[in-house]
Scaffold this active site. Sequence first.
Site, PDB file in Angstrom:
ATOM      1  N   ASP A  94      -5.303  34.693  12.330  1.00  0.00           N
ATOM      2  CA  ASP A  94      -4.249  34.009  11.583  1.00  0.00           C
ATOM      3  C   ASP A  94      -3.263  35.062  11.084  1.00  0.00           C
ATOM      4  O   ASP A  94      -3.641  35.964  10.331  1.00  0.00           O
ATOM      5  CB  ASP A  94      -4.878  33.289  10.385  1.00  0.00           C
ATOM      6  CG  ASP A  94      -4.178  31.999  10.036  1.00  0.00           C
ATOM      7  OD1 ASP A  94      -3.099  31.738  10.594  1.00  0.00           O
ATOM      8  OD2 ASP A  94      -4.722  31.252   9.213  1.00  0.00           O
ATOM      9  N   GLU A 193      -2.148  19.890  10.222  1.00  0.00           N
ATOM     10  CA  GLU A 193      -2.838  19.877   8.923  1.00  0.00           C
ATOM     11  C   GLU A 193      -2.172  18.924   7.945  1.00  0.00           C
ATOM     12  O   GLU A 193      -0.941  18.889   7.820  1.00  0.00           O
ATOM     13  CB  GLU A 193      -2.877  21.284   8.305  1.00  0.00           C
ATOM     14  CG  GLU A 193      -3.574  21.301   6.949  1.00  0.00           C
ATOM     15  CD  GLU A 193      -3.827  22.684   6.384  1.00  0.00           C
ATOM     16  OE1 GLU A 193      -4.418  22.769   5.287  1.00  0.00           O
ATOM     17  OE2 GLU A 193      -3.438  23.671   7.035  1.00  0.00           O
TER      18      GLU A 193
END
Length: 275
Positions: A94, A193
């Site tokens: 990430d 998300e």
Amino acid sequence: MSTITATSAREHRVTVRSLCQRKRAGQKITMLTAYDFTFARIFDTAGIDVLLVGDSLGNVVQGQDTTLPVTLDEVVYHTRMVSRAARRALVISDMPFGSYQISPEEALRNAVHCVKEGGAHGVKLEGGTGAAAAISRIVGAEIPVMGHVGLTPQAIHRMGGHRVQGRTERSAQLVLEDARAVQEAGAFSVVLEGIPAPLAQEVTRALDIPTIGIGAGAGCDGQVLVMHDMLGLSDWTPSFVKQYANLGALAGQAARRFADDVANRKFPDDEHAYS
């Protein structure tokens, strides 16, 4: 439609190509965060497809209120441990806040760092249309990129907290546009998300690349959870999380038993000492 068990799935290395094949075959994708060798090895052996070294380490490992303070070097450090353990799973780093927003060239430089020094197989970037140039530049250097749209934690100050996105018609259209921009820029998959389940299903149908949901319902091509939430190691978990174990309680019980045994001179005993 064929099915893949965890045991049979462990026989082959997961790749960006095989994930896209999963989408076309209607086979679900599993992803968990991991931050060290031990848990990465456990998850890899269990047949988890993708291990994400998430910037969520700021919250669950470092005790930060947000992911924003996490540095690239910290992500690379944790990726190095996870990549050592992964024999089957795809390992994704990430990219933290500030590591890809400055320029596409800076984004590429930092993505290369994740691959060369961390051993990652690819990187993940938050953002849609605004991140498209960075995604395109990184993909152009042969580094796979996973996108991330909807609720993006690095934009917590703009969003005013972790708020569900895409509930209005305009907001939903922006999420869809962001997802399409990520695909057009060359990403091999995208995390959805914190968006309504019907919208996530619409985005999933509109894209050729796999979608990985977190708080986005069952219509995505796969699902991801933060390992601390899934294992019951967090003090608080979002409502969309299903807790599959309560390791926090077990660890607390074990620590109390250890403390009691030491205080009462029960440990170490003869069995646990050298003669």
